[in-house]
Motif scaffolding. Sequence first.
Motif, short mmCIF file in Angstrom:
data_model
loop_
_atom_site.label_atom_id
_atom_site.label_comp_id
_atom_site.label_asym_id
_atom_site.label_seq_id
_atom_site.Cartn_x
_atom_site.Cartn_y
_atom_site.Cartn_z
N VAL A 66 21.13 -56.05 94.06
CA VAL A 66 21.97 -57.61 93.22
C VAL A 66 21.86 -58.49 94.69
N TYR A 67 20.97 -59.99 94.19
CA TYR A 67 20.43 -60.67 95.13
C TYR A 67 21.33 -62.22 94.27
N PRO A 68 22.32 -63.02 95.07
CA PRO A 68 22.77 -64.32 94.44
C PRO A 68 21.95 -65.25 94.42
N TYR A 69 21.95 -65.96 93.20
CA TYR A 69 21.36 -67.28 92.55
C TYR A 69 21.26 -68.26 93.57
N GLU A 70 21.97 -68.48 94.15
CA GLU A 70 22.64 -69.72 95.26
C GLU A 70 21.54 -69.72 96.35
N HIS A 71 20.90 -68.63 96.30
CA HIS A 71 20.38 -68.75 97.95
C HIS A 71 18.85 -69.18 97.86
N TYR A 72 18.34 -68.87 96.70
CA TYR A 72 16.98 -69.25 96.18
C TYR A 72 16.81 -70.89 96.52
N LEU A 73 17.44 -71.74 95.80
CA LEU A 73 17.86 -73.29 96.48
C LEU A 73 17.38 -73.48 97.30
N LEU A 74 18.43 -72.48 98.70
CA LEU A 74 17.99 -73.00 100.15
C LEU A 74 16.89 -72.55 100.30
N TRP A 75 16.39 -70.91 99.96
CA TRP A 75 15.32 -71.00 100.66
C TRP A 75 14.22 -72.09 100.45
N GLU A 76 14.29 -72.42 98.58
CA GLU A 76 13.43 -73.00 97.97
C GLU A 76 13.30 -74.24 99.05
N GLN A 77 14.57 -74.92 99.45
CA GLN A 77 14.61 -76.45 100.31
C GLN A 77 13.91 -76.15 101.84
N GLU A 78 13.88 -74.80 102.16
CA GLU A 78 13.96 -74.82 104.02
C GLU A 78 12.48 -74.42 104.40
N PHE A 79 12.02 -73.88 103.42
CA PHE A 79 10.14 -73.58 103.39
C PHE A 79 9.10 -74.36 102.25
N LYS A 80 9.98 -75.03 101.53
CA LYS A 80 9.41 -76.14 100.66
C LYS A 80 8.20 -75.00 99.59
N ILE A 81 8.85 -74.40 99.60
CA ILE A 81 8.15 -73.80 98.01
C ILE A 81 9.12 -73.01 97.12
N SER A 82 8.32 -73.06 95.57
CA SER A 82 8.57 -72.95 94.64
C SER A 82 9.18 -71.01 94.13
N LEU A 83 9.91 -70.23 94.54
CA LEU A 83 10.18 -68.50 94.36
C LEU A 83 10.04 -68.42 92.95
N PRO A 84 9.45 -67.37 92.59
CA PRO A 84 9.56 -66.90 91.12
C PRO A 84 10.40 -65.71 90.69
N PRO A 85 10.45 -65.31 89.63
CA PRO A 85 12.12 -64.96 89.16
C PRO A 85 12.12 -63.51 89.91
N ALA A 86 13.04 -62.97 90.25
CA ALA A 86 13.89 -61.58 91.14
C ALA A 86 12.45 -61.89 92.51
N ALA A 87 12.33 -62.69 92.83
CA ALA A 87 11.39 -62.96 94.34
C ALA A 87 11.74 -62.09 95.19
N PHE A 88 12.90 -61.22 95.03
CA PHE A 88 13.59 -60.52 96.35
C PHE A 88 13.92 -58.90 95.81
N GLY A 89 12.96 -58.48 94.51
CA GLY A 89 12.75 -57.32 93.61
C GLY A 89 14.46 -56.57 93.29
N GLU A 90 15.37 -57.70 92.98
CA GLU A 90 16.41 -57.59 92.85
C GLU A 90 16.18 -56.99 91.27
N ASN A 91 17.78 -56.25 90.99
CA ASN A 91 17.59 -55.91 89.92
C ASN A 91 18.41 -57.29 88.92
N LEU A 92 19.29 -57.11 89.28
CA LEU A 92 20.40 -58.45 89.22
C LEU A 92 19.96 -59.72 89.58
#
Length: 198
Positions: free
Chosen positions: A48-74
């Motif tokens: 399981v991975y929290p969706y809220e972290h996606y925005l944080l990482w995208e802002q910090e690393f200036k990148i757009s992450l794909p869905p399930a970028a961390f290999g999470e099932n949920l």
Amino acid sequence: MKYGKEKEVDTAICKETVEETFLKKVGFCGDGVADLRHHGGLDRAVCVYPYEHYLLWEQEFKISLPPAAFGENLTVTNMLERDVCIGDIYRLGEAVIQVTQGRIPCSTITKRTGIPKLLKRMVETGYTGFLCRVLGEGTVKKDSNIVLVEPHPKKVSIFSANQIYFQKSGDDDGLKNVLEVKELAGEWRDQLTKRLGK
């Protein structure tokens, strides 16, 4: 999966969204695990991975992450590591899952995202996501709700357990606190027990 300059690695990290599937004790039907030594198993059947972290990482690393970028099932909302505790039991659609440990980020995440510093930042922040065992099998749909049905009385959050695991390995009181949760994943229990008194 290809990464870097045409390098390849066998991995099941590239998940696809499905409308409905069945969750068994060993994980979701149709899902795979390439590295059985470090992933999968009864204590780590659901990632399981929290969706809220996606925005944080995208802002910090200036990148757009794909869905399930961390290999999470949920990918979930309102289930941050500070609020989710080891041993908590959730109803997920028709299934029932129990939180067992924090997720240990692996190098495949770096290969997938192309962000070398991401793993270090996940560990530093404690934003690792978490793993669950399946207490009751059942059908899970894309729009299924996750409902906390039994919070664990010890209230050892994934965030605090991550701190002990990754940053405070010499904190015997902290180690004992985590080890008091009998629902803790077996592998984490073995590793933390070995650290006691060192």
